[in-house]
Motif scaffolding. Structure first.
Motif, PDB file in Angstrom:
ATOM      1  N   GLU A   1      42.211  44.232  40.344  1.00  0.00           N
ATOM      2  CA  GLU A   1      43.186  44.783  41.287  1.00  0.00           C
ATOM      3  C   GLU A   1      43.370  43.860  42.485  1.00  0.00           C
ATOM      4  O   GLU A   1      44.475  43.725  43.009  1.00  0.00           O
ATOM      5  CB  GLU A   1      42.734  46.176  41.745  1.00  0.00           C
ATOM      6  CG  GLU A   1      42.840  47.188  40.620  1.00  0.00           C
ATOM      7  CD  GLU A   1      42.443  48.589  41.051  1.00  0.00           C
ATOM      8  OE1 GLU A   1      41.803  48.730  42.110  1.00  0.00           O
ATOM      9  OE2 GLU A   1      42.785  49.533  40.320  1.00  0.00           O
TER      10      GLU A   1
ATOM     11  N   ALA B   1      43.222  40.646  42.449  1.00  0.00           N
ATOM     12  CA  ALA B   1      44.099  39.550  42.020  1.00  0.00           C
ATOM     13  C   ALA B   1      45.545  40.013  41.967  1.00  0.00           C
ATOM     14  O   ALA B   1      46.463  39.297  42.402  1.00  0.00           O
ATOM     15  CB  ALA B   1      43.654  39.031  40.658  1.00  0.00           C
ATOM     16  N   ILE B   2      45.767  41.227  41.449  1.00  0.00           N
ATOM     17  CA  ILE B   2      47.126  41.760  41.362  1.00  0.00           C
ATOM     18  C   ILE B   2      47.712  41.924  42.770  1.00  0.00           C
ATOM     19  O   ILE B   2      48.854  41.536  43.030  1.00  0.00           O
ATOM     20  CB  ILE B   2      47.135  43.095  40.593  1.00  0.00           C
ATOM     21  CG1 ILE B   2      46.756  42.854  39.134  1.00  0.00           C
ATOM     22  CG2 ILE B   2      48.499  43.770  40.686  1.00  0.00           C
ATOM     23  CD1 ILE B   2      46.503  44.109  38.331  1.00  0.00           C
ATOM     24  N   SER B   3      46.897  42.452  43.691  1.00  0.00           N
ATOM     25  CA  SER B   3      47.400  42.651  45.053  1.00  0.00           C
ATOM     26  C   SER B   3      47.737  41.319  45.719  1.00  0.00           C
ATOM     27  O   SER B   3      48.550  41.266  46.642  1.00  0.00           O
ATOM     28  CB  SER B   3      46.372  43.414  45.894  1.00  0.00           C
ATOM     29  OG  SER B   3      45.353  42.551  46.348  1.00  0.00           O
ATOM     30  N   LEU B   4      47.118  40.234  45.237  1.00  0.00           N
ATOM     31  CA  LEU B   4      47.406  38.923  45.818  1.00  0.00           C
ATOM     32  C   LEU B   4      48.603  38.250  45.140  1.00  0.00           C
ATOM     33  O   LEU B   4      48.914  37.099  45.422  1.00  0.00           O
ATOM     34  CB  LEU B   4      46.179  38.021  45.721  1.00  0.00           C
ATOM     35  CG  LEU B   4      45.048  38.417  46.682  1.00  0.00           C
ATOM     36  CD1 LEU B   4      43.748  37.746  46.294  1.00  0.00           C
ATOM     37  CD2 LEU B   4      45.407  38.073  48.121  1.00  0.00           C
ATOM     38  N   GLY B   5      49.249  38.979  44.228  1.00  0.00           N
ATOM     39  CA  GLY B   5      50.495  38.475  43.670  1.00  0.00           C
ATOM     40  C   GLY B   5      50.414  37.981  42.239  1.00  0.00           C
ATOM     41  O   GLY B   5      51.365  37.414  41.718  1.00  0.00           O
ATOM     42  N   SER B   6      49.269  38.196  41.580  1.00  0.00           N
ATOM     43  CA  SER B   6      49.144  37.738  40.203  1.00  0.00           C
ATOM     44  C   SER B   6      49.546  38.866  39.255  1.00  0.00           C
ATOM     45  O   SER B   6      48.986  39.947  39.309  1.00  0.00           O
ATOM     46  CB  SER B   6      47.696  37.316  39.958  1.00  0.00           C
ATOM     47  OG  SER B   6      47.486  37.064  38.597  1.00  0.00           O
ATOM     48  N   PRO B   7      50.557  38.629  38.374  1.00  0.00           N
ATOM     49  CA  PRO B   7      50.954  39.689  37.438  1.00  0.00           C
ATOM     50  C   PRO B   7      49.789  40.094  36.545  1.00  0.00           C
ATOM     51  O   PRO B   7      48.871  39.301  36.331  1.00  0.00           O
ATOM     52  CB  PRO B   7      52.053  39.040  36.597  1.00  0.00           C
ATOM     53  CG  PRO B   7      52.474  37.840  37.354  1.00  0.00           C
ATOM     54  CD  PRO B   7      51.329  37.400  38.188  1.00  0.00           C
TER      55      PRO B   7
ATOM     56  N   LYS C   1      48.769  37.853  33.579  1.00  0.00           N
ATOM     57  CA  LYS C   1      48.212  36.569  34.019  1.00  0.00           C
ATOM     58  C   LYS C   1      46.794  36.768  34.546  1.00  0.00           C
ATOM     59  O   LYS C   1      45.898  35.948  34.318  1.00  0.00           O
ATOM     60  CB  LYS C   1      49.117  36.001  35.116  1.00  0.00           C
ATOM     61  CG  LYS C   1      48.914  34.528  35.380  1.00  0.00           C
ATOM     62  CD  LYS C   1      49.921  34.055  36.424  1.00  0.00           C
ATOM     63  CE  LYS C   1      49.465  32.761  37.053  1.00  0.00           C
ATOM     64  NZ  LYS C   1      50.208  32.492  38.288  1.00  0.00           N
TER      65      LYS C   1
ATOM     66  N   THR D   1      43.368  34.648  33.941  1.00  0.00           N
ATOM     67  CA  THR D   1      42.762  33.843  35.006  1.00  0.00           C
ATOM     68  C   THR D   1      41.532  34.505  35.619  1.00  0.00           C
ATOM     69  O   THR D   1      40.670  33.820  36.152  1.00  0.00           O
ATOM     70  CB  THR D   1      43.771  33.568  36.147  1.00  0.00           C
ATOM     71  OG1 THR D   1      44.252  34.815  36.629  1.00  0.00           O
ATOM     72  CG2 THR D   1      44.924  32.731  35.666  1.00  0.00           C
TER      73      THR D   1
END
Lengths: 262, 355
Positions: free
Chosen positions: A163, A165-171, A174, A178
């Motif tokens: 979550e 990573a997602i909040s930092l803009g990673s779909p 992806k 990663t």
């Protein structure tokens, strides 16, 4: 702790190792023998039985088949198993409990039964070619191991990292590659090794699914032993061990390194 | 780069359970608002709705002019700080901080420079090559903070960010968080169950219960003028007594309750008092006296506990079980008959029926 090891303990450890290593040493020794029959200790050293392997076409062909099937089945099982293990862990609360049990069931079914049912249903029933049936059979055979091993390493994975990573803009898709995969790398490597070895050693499923012109190495070894009793069996076994270890080393190296540099 | 946050009529369900019930909340530009409440009150659900990890069954979320309600989580551009830090274990401190910039397509050299500048601000420059596993709890929290701040989000959100730290560090970190948030003038939402933490750090606090906001005000107002019984109890007004005003003499209201309860209350200090109301007091706002005073709440004293500055007494009264305080100089005994007299500083008036 400054205590000395007790002689009894050392003696016991030596016995355990001898028990584990003994058969390996005997096989390697027998493979190097110069005689025309299986014997240990080897009488005279020679590599001629290794050359002999390649003179027998059936060994050459089945070895290739075995490695193809093991590699492809393992990859297929990982392609199915990694997302399955991910989903089972990520949505553990939402999913019914029996779903994860479902992935362990094939282990409970005797392999003989699995082989037979696959023979009936997809080879004879659906008319699939021998190689495909073998591949499907081995994929099913090794899938539970993949799901189990990868689940175990996902169990300690904190999904809030995903979550973050997602909040930092990673779909989401992806992020899976990663963030999630690199953190279960050791589980994936372990699953690969376990699955590969299970597939390459399998006799019971392959017994049913090999057919005209296509066989695996263990089946070929079995067939050979029924007719001959020469050291080529020992040498082909040694070769199989060496190649398996080589594959493991390559997997460790490549998977390990590519994930580290990402 | 900052924007006001506006939640309108948010409702959310887990399966068939309603966990958020028609919640509306406005957070001003650059304001820090805390969502405070016990576990299960809906505060984390609210945060996850704003972050985009949950989808509301009804209602809208706006950040400035942007409607976030249906926007995928990775496009919301919100800085999130998690309770367990949620650092990427396989990436160095520098790569952790640079991660968000990488997602925004920034070139490698530029993002390293920006990430280093951010690490310098949180005082972690010497640790940039370390892996998260090699850091202490406080250092990890700083990395998490730097990682959320470096993308310069219009909204920062904190999910119980300090609860895994020890007491001393917790106080230091909350000051640090507040200073960074002020310096960037970033709108912020802070989720916590710790009342002191929420009150000390926030411009305004929303006290939540059962999926609703019970009161949304400045910490001072909440602490001194709770609007209802739930908030009153939450901020320590343990004694709630239903009363009726009988006589008014200027600002003084003489009120009575069951069983001979009779108190005089000063409207200049407590605000307007209606005819029927609930008096709420903290234990320190209910003074025990053995003097035969005309006014007060008749009480039979029970267990006495020593609190350093005063004694607290468990007391049985016609208004039920109350907790009162008495001076150290004249301790009373269990079983003594006494009167309890409210002190205006530690009292507040609630509307009728709030008990």
């Amino acid at each position: 702790m400054t205590g000395r090891l007790s002689p009894v303990l050392i003696g016991f450890a030596v016995l355990v190792y001898a028990f584990l290593m003994g058969p390996l040493i005997i096989v390697i020794g027998a493979a190097l023998s110069d005689t025309t029959f299986l014997t240990f200790p080897p009488q005279g050293l020679s590599l001629r039985w290794f050359e002999r392997i390649f003179e027998i076409g059936a060994f050459r062909r089945t070895m290739v088949t075995s490695f193809q099937v093991a590699t492809l089945a393992t990859i297929c099982a990982l392609i199915v198993g990694i997302p399955a293990a991910y989903a089972l862990n990520r949505y553990r609360v939402q999913l019914p409990g029996w779903l994860s049990t479902l992935f362990v069931l094939p282990v409970l079914v005797p392999e003989i039964v699995l082989g037979f049912s696959l023979l009936r249903s997809i080879q004879v029933g659906a008319g699939f070619p021998v190689f495909s049936t073998l591949l499907i059979g081995h994929t099913l055979l090794v899938l539970p191991y993949c799901v189990r091993v990868i689940s175990a390493s996902l169990a300690s994975f904190d999904f809030s990292i995903e979550e973050a990573a997602i909040s930092l803009g990673s779909p989401k898709w992806k992020t899976f590659f990663t963030i999630v995969l690199p953190n279960v790398r050791s589980g994936v490597i372990a699953a690969f090794i376990l699955a590969f070895i299970t597939s390459i050693n399998d006799v019971s499923v392959a017994l049913f699914l090999t057919g005209p012109g296509i066989s695996t190495l263990p089946i070929q070894i079995l067939a050979h032993v029924e007719q001959f009793f020469d050291p080529v069996i020992a040498s082909v076994s040694v070769l199989l061990m060496v190649l398996t270890v080589a594959v493991m080393a390559v997997v460790e190296r490549t998977l390990g390194l590519t994930f580290l540099t990402k | 780069m900052t924007a006001p946050l506006s939640l309108a009529n948010l409702t959310a369900h887990y399966g068939t359970t309603k966990v958020l019930d028609d919640l509306s909340l406005d957070v001003g530009e650059g304001e820090l608002v805390s969502l405070l409440g016990a576990s299960g009150c809906g505060k984390t659900t609210t945060l996850r709705l704003i972050a985009g990890f949950l989808v509301p069954t009804a209602g809208t979320i706006h950040l400035g002019e942007t409607d976030l309600t249906r926007l995928p989580a990775h496009r919301r551009n919100i800085g999130l700080v998690f309770q367990n830090y949620a650092l990427f274990p396989h990436l160095s401190v520098l790569d952790n901080v640079a991660f968000g910039l990488k997602q925004r397509g920034m070139a490698s050299a530029a993002r390293a420079e920006r990430a280093r500048a951010m690490l310098a601000r949180v005082g972690l420059t010497p640790l940039e090559e370390r892996l998260p596993g090699e850091l202490s709890g406080g250092q990890r929290q700083r990395v998490a903070l730097a990682r959320a701040l470096v993308i310069e989000p219009p909204l920062l959100m904190f999910d119980e960010p300090l609860s895994n730290l020890d007491a001393k560090l917790r106080v230091d970190m909350r000051v640090e968080i507040r200073q960074l948030q002020r310096a960037n003038n970033t709108t912020a939402v802070f989720v916590t169950h710790d009342q002191e933490e929420a009150f000390s750090i926030s411009d305004r606090v929303a006290i939540m219960d059962a999926g609703r906001i019970r009161q949304f005000d400045a910490p001072e107002t909440l602490y001194q003028r709770p609007a209802n019984a739930f908030v009153a109890r939450f901020v320590g007004f343990e004694n709630l007594i239903a009363l009726e005003a009988r006589r008014r003499e200027g600002a003084i209201v003489h009120a009575e309750g069951p069983g001979g309860i009779s108190v005089a209350l000063d409207q200049d200090r407590l605000g307007a008092i209606p005819d029927r109301f609930t008096l709420a007091t903290r234990p320190d706002g209910l003074r025990v006296t053995a003097q035969p005073e005309a006014e007060g709440i008749p009480a039979s004293l029970g267990l006495r506990t020593y609190l350093g500055r005063a004694y607290h007494y468990q007391a049985e009264t016609p208004a039920g079980h109350l907790v009162a305080s008495g001076p150290l100089s004249r301790p009373l005994q269990s079983g003594d008959q006494a009167r309890l007299v409210p002190e205006a500083e530690q009292c507040c008036i609630l509307p009728e029926g709030e008990i």
